[in-house]
Design a protein around this motif. Structure first.
Motif, PDB file in Angstrom:
ATOM      1  N   ASN A 237      42.818  53.510  31.476  1.00  0.00           N
ATOM      2  CA  ASN A 237      43.445  53.343  32.783  1.00  0.00           C
ATOM      3  C   ASN A 237      42.569  52.384  33.591  1.00  0.00           C
ATOM      4  N   LEU A 238      42.922  51.110  33.553  1.00  0.00           N
ATOM      5  CA  LEU A 238      42.090  50.110  34.201  1.00  0.00           C
ATOM      6  C   LEU A 238      42.107  50.203  35.718  1.00  0.00           C
ATOM      7  N   LYS A 239      43.082  50.902  36.292  1.00  0.00           N
ATOM      8  CA  LYS A 239      43.111  51.059  37.745  1.00  0.00           C
ATOM      9  C   LYS A 239      41.940  51.887  38.249  1.00  0.00           C
ATOM     10  N   LYS A 248      30.085  61.310  32.140  1.00  0.00           N
ATOM     11  CA  LYS A 248      31.488  61.745  32.142  1.00  0.00           C
ATOM     12  C   LYS A 248      32.227  61.314  33.411  1.00  0.00           C
ATOM     13  N   SER A 249      31.708  60.322  34.097  1.00  0.00           N
ATOM     14  CA  SER A 249      32.349  59.865  35.332  1.00  0.00           C
ATOM     15  C   SER A 249      33.714  59.271  35.034  1.00  0.00           C
ATOM     16  N   LYS A 250      34.667  59.517  35.902  1.00  0.00           N
ATOM     17  CA  LYS A 250      36.013  58.961  35.752  1.00  0.00           C
ATOM     18  C   LYS A 250      36.278  57.839  36.759  1.00  0.00           C
ATOM     19  N   ASP A 251      35.309  57.526  37.579  1.00  0.00           N
ATOM     20  CA  ASP A 251      35.524  56.492  38.583  1.00  0.00           C
ATOM     21  C   ASP A 251      34.226  55.714  38.755  1.00  0.00           C
ATOM     22  N   TYR A 252      34.073  54.643  38.023  1.00  0.00           N
ATOM     23  CA  TYR A 252      32.848  53.867  38.077  1.00  0.00           C
ATOM     24  C   TYR A 252      33.068  52.710  39.050  1.00  0.00           C
ATOM     25  N   ARG A 253      32.594  52.879  40.267  1.00  0.00           N
ATOM     26  CA  ARG A 253      32.916  51.938  41.339  1.00  0.00           C
ATOM     27  C   ARG A 253      32.392  50.541  41.095  1.00  0.00           C
ATOM     28  N   ALA A 254      31.329  50.405  40.313  1.00  0.00           N
ATOM     29  CA  ALA A 254      30.765  49.077  40.084  1.00  0.00           C
ATOM     30  C   ALA A 254      31.767  48.138  39.424  1.00  0.00           C
ATOM     31  N   TRP A 255      32.719  48.668  38.687  1.00  0.00           N
ATOM     32  CA  TRP A 255      33.738  47.822  38.068  1.00  0.00           C
ATOM     33  C   TRP A 255      34.567  47.073  39.106  1.00  0.00           C
ATOM     34  N   PHE A 256      34.622  47.567  40.317  1.00  0.00           N
ATOM     35  CA  PHE A 256      35.476  46.970  41.343  1.00  0.00           C
ATOM     36  C   PHE A 256      34.689  46.140  42.352  1.00  0.00           C
ATOM     37  N   LYS A 257      33.417  45.876  42.053  1.00  0.00           N
ATOM     38  CA  LYS A 257      32.587  45.011  42.888  1.00  0.00           C
ATOM     39  C   LYS A 257      32.392  43.693  42.148  1.00  0.00           C
ATOM     40  N   LEU A 258      33.058  42.659  42.606  1.00  0.00           N
ATOM     41  CA  LEU A 258      33.042  41.380  41.919  1.00  0.00           C
ATOM     42  C   LEU A 258      31.755  40.618  42.210  1.00  0.00           C
ATOM     43  N   GLY A 259      31.239  39.951  41.191  1.00  0.00           N
ATOM     44  CA  GLY A 259      29.969  39.264  41.381  1.00  0.00           C
ATOM     45  C   GLY A 259      29.810  38.037  40.510  1.00  0.00           C
ATOM     46  N   PHE A 260      28.611  37.508  40.528  1.00  0.00           N
ATOM     47  CA  PHE A 260      28.237  36.336  39.744  1.00  0.00           C
ATOM     48  C   PHE A 260      26.719  36.218  39.769  1.00  0.00           C
ATOM     49  N   LEU A 269      37.380  41.938  37.124  1.00  0.00           N
ATOM     50  CA  LEU A 269      37.810  40.553  36.971  1.00  0.00           C
ATOM     51  C   LEU A 269      37.416  40.011  35.605  1.00  0.00           C
ATOM     52  N   GLU A 270      36.250  40.390  35.096  1.00  0.00           N
ATOM     53  CA  GLU A 270      35.850  39.926  33.772  1.00  0.00           C
ATOM     54  C   GLU A 270      36.765  40.501  32.698  1.00  0.00           C
ATOM     55  N   VAL A 271      37.238  41.733  32.882  1.00  0.00           N
ATOM     56  CA  VAL A 271      38.218  42.296  31.956  1.00  0.00           C
ATOM     57  C   VAL A 271      39.460  41.411  31.932  1.00  0.00           C
ATOM     58  N   LEU A 272      39.924  40.996  33.101  1.00  0.00           N
ATOM     59  CA  LEU A 272      41.100  40.132  33.178  1.00  0.00           C
ATOM     60  C   LEU A 272      40.811  38.750  32.595  1.00  0.00           C
ATOM     61  N   GLU A 273      39.610  38.248  32.814  1.00  0.00           N
ATOM     62  CA  GLU A 273      39.235  36.952  32.245  1.00  0.00           C
ATOM     63  C   GLU A 273      39.302  36.991  30.724  1.00  0.00           C
ATOM     64  N   VAL A 274      38.762  38.062  30.148  1.00  0.00           N
ATOM     65  CA  VAL A 274      38.737  38.194  28.689  1.00  0.00           C
ATOM     66  C   VAL A 274      40.148  38.344  28.135  1.00  0.00           C
ATOM     67  N   SER A 284      52.499  42.811  31.328  1.00  0.00           N
ATOM     68  CA  SER A 284      52.954  43.644  32.449  1.00  0.00           C
ATOM     69  C   SER A 284      52.021  44.819  32.707  1.00  0.00           C
ATOM     70  N   ARG A 285      51.279  45.234  31.675  1.00  0.00           N
ATOM     71  CA  ARG A 285      50.361  46.360  31.851  1.00  0.00           C
ATOM     72  C   ARG A 285      49.190  46.004  32.761  1.00  0.00           C
ATOM     73  N   LEU A 286      48.991  44.724  33.026  1.00  0.00           N
ATOM     74  CA  LEU A 286      47.875  44.280  33.856  1.00  0.00           C
ATOM     75  C   LEU A 286      48.302  43.964  35.290  1.00  0.00           C
ATOM     76  N   GLN A 287      49.581  44.129  35.589  1.00  0.00           N
ATOM     77  CA  GLN A 287      50.078  43.721  36.904  1.00  0.00           C
ATOM     78  C   GLN A 287      49.354  44.442  38.042  1.00  0.00           C
ATOM     79  N   ALA A 288      49.149  45.733  37.888  1.00  0.00           N
ATOM     80  CA  ALA A 288      48.481  46.489  38.953  1.00  0.00           C
ATOM     81  C   ALA A 288      47.022  46.072  39.099  1.00  0.00           C
ATOM     82  N   ILE A 289      46.411  45.677  38.000  1.00  0.00           N
ATOM     83  CA  ILE A 289      45.003  45.277  38.048  1.00  0.00           C
ATOM     84  C   ILE A 289      44.872  43.906  38.719  1.00  0.00           C
ATOM     85  N   TRP A 290      45.780  43.026  38.391  1.00  0.00           N
ATOM     86  CA  TRP A 290      45.782  41.742  39.091  1.00  0.00           C
ATOM     87  C   TRP A 290      45.956  41.953  40.596  1.00  0.00           C
TER      88      TRP A 290
END
Length: 341
Positions: A237-239, A248-260, A269-274, A284-290
């Protein structure tokens, strides 16, 4: 979803094309990847020259030792963020390539100190030093730098694919040197640092490397490894990025902090890039993530630098919490590839 330009507020491309003393490489890459500028145009040639000779790229290169390493000789994993691996990977993500003699020297030095006897990338040059995250971002950097013609690089990529599929790899404890070791103890993306569970960072980094191999050059094993990674990512569940973690965390907030730059850790964003590089960007499964990514842009179509290793690298690339040209470039480049006009 519509074409990428319709998804972006304002006109951030003009912002990326502005002269920038600290980050001139942004202009060079925006011309190349967003404007499709001819490589022989005077504007493009000058932008690339500026990217190599001034700003962050030049600063990082100036810290390189004459032998081709940063800080200390060897595999370059340490010291963290300023060692050879981190410096070279950052340069690759800033558009540097082996047309620059210093970059070529550094890339060749790294190959001489990070390829294990078995043939795969290793953080310390030994067979047990295989980590999918490290091997992935280093291989991706080598390919981006222009080392696609080096057989050692392509062999290391092939080995990473085999380690994912398990093809001809012996179990931990076997006497064969071609076996799984402590950090990567089995097929898939299992990692002892993640208590034997698949590591999502490793998945994204490994897929980042494999996706950079030209489709016509991908072996059967690479295709199978890519499919393994694709199933892992689409099976999550990429959302909420509910990847398996040791706590066992189900919500890893660092995934939603974009960086460089993108080093051992990752973001959504890197998941979407790949996945875009693999041809799945418009799935269509990525629409919500975009949409999650699109919602992060400001009124002018800029994205904030949300994750940065401030004070730990050779240069402070951009200020955390402020609109970031590098993050914006990442977002626009991915959108353009997934949703061409």
């Amino acid at each position: 979803m519509s074409g990428w330009q319709d998804m972006v507020k304002g006109n951030p491309v003009d912002w990326l094309l502005e002269p920038d003393i600290q980050n001139p490489a942004v202009r060079y890459l925006a011309l190349r990847d967003l404007q499709d500028s001819p490589a022989d145009s005077p504007e493009f040639i000058q932008a690339k020259a500026d990217a190599f000779s001034t700003g962050s790229v030049a600063t990082i290169l100036s810290r390189m030792r004459p032998e081709g390493f940063w800080v200390k000789p060897g595999g370059g994993y340490g010291p963290k963020f300023t060692g050879s691996v981190w410096s070279l990977v950052t340069l690759a993500q800033m558009g540097a390539d082996i047309s620059h003699p210093g970059v070529r020297l550094a890339a060749e030095y790294m190959l001489g100190h990070t390829i294990a006897p078995a043939g795969w990338f290793s953080y310390n040059g030994t067979n047990p030093g295989l980590l999918h995250c490290h091997a992935g971002y280093l291989a991706a950097a080598m390919l981006d730098l222009g080392m696609t013609g080096d057989p050692k690089v392509m062999n290391a990529v092939e080995w990473q694919a085999r380690l994912i599929t398990g093809e001809d790899i012996a179990e931990v404890g076997d006497e064969s040197p071609i076996r799984y070791y402590r950090y990567t103890p089995g097929p898939g993306f299992v990692c002892s640092a993640n208590t034997g569970m698949p590591c999502a960072w490793g998945v994204v980094k490994a897929m980042g490397a494999l996706s950079r191999v030209n489709c016509l050059q991908r072996s059967r094993t690479i295709h199978e490894a890519i499919e393994t990674g694709r199933q892992f990512l689409f099976g999550t569940n990429l959302k909420i990025c509910d990847f398996p973690t040791r706590d066992k965390s189900k919500d890893y907030r660092a995934w939603f902090k974009l960086g460089f730059p993108m080093l051992y850790s990752s973001d959504i964003l890197e998941v979407l890039e790949v996945l875009t590089r693999l041809g799945d960007g418009a799935d269509s499964r990525l629409q919500a993530i975009w949409q999650l990514v699109l919602d992060k842009q400001d009124a002018e179509g800029r994205w904030l630098m949300e994750s940065a290793h401030d004070g730990k690298k050779w240069v402070t690339i951009e200020e955390k919490g402020q609109p970031g040209k590098w993050v914006t470039l990442r977002a626009l480049r991915a959108l353009k590839a997934a949703f061409p006009s």
